[in-house]
Design a protein around this motif. Structure first.
Motif, PDB file in Angstrom:
ATOM      1  N   ALA A   1      13.457  72.694  49.536  1.00 16.95           N
ATOM      2  CA  ALA A   1      14.593  72.265  48.710  1.00 16.95           C
ATOM      3  C   ALA A   1      15.175  73.381  47.861  1.00 16.95           C
TER       4      ALA A   1
ATOM      5  N   GLU B   1      20.650  69.316  48.521  1.00 18.00           N
ATOM      6  CA  GLU B   1      19.251  68.876  48.574  1.00 18.00           C
ATOM      7  C   GLU B   1      19.153  67.365  48.702  1.00 18.00           C
TER       8      GLU B   1
ATOM      9  N   CYS C   1      12.928  69.590  44.404  1.00 20.66           N
ATOM     10  CA  CYS C   1      12.766  68.546  45.417  1.00 20.66           C
ATOM     11  C   CYS C   1      12.888  67.162  44.792  1.00 20.66           C
TER      12      CYS C   1
END
Length: 67
Positions: free
Chosen positions: A43, A51, A17
């Protein structure tokens, strides 16, 4: 969900992430619960390039898999 994850520090190194300031970074249990509640995926289901869009929708996930 403010409970700390015992393995959050070790999970942070592997967490893909890139959302700035994410309070769930490295805490997979909280992350999955957060995104499930929003009908999204975390993610880790996306490539690094995908992402970066911050689009966590299932529709986006499926569109990325169509080839």
């Amino acid at each position: 969900m403010s409970e700390a994850c015992a393995r959050q520090a070790s999970g942070a190194a592997d967490c893909p992430c890139t959302y700035p300031g994410c309070p769930r970074h490295g805490n997979c249990c909280q992350c999955v619960a957060h995104h499930r509640a929003k009908d999204q995926l975390p993610a880790c289901y996306f490539t690094a390039e995908q992402e970066k869009s911050f689009d966590r929708s299932v529709a986006f996930f499926l569109s990325c898999r169509k080839g």
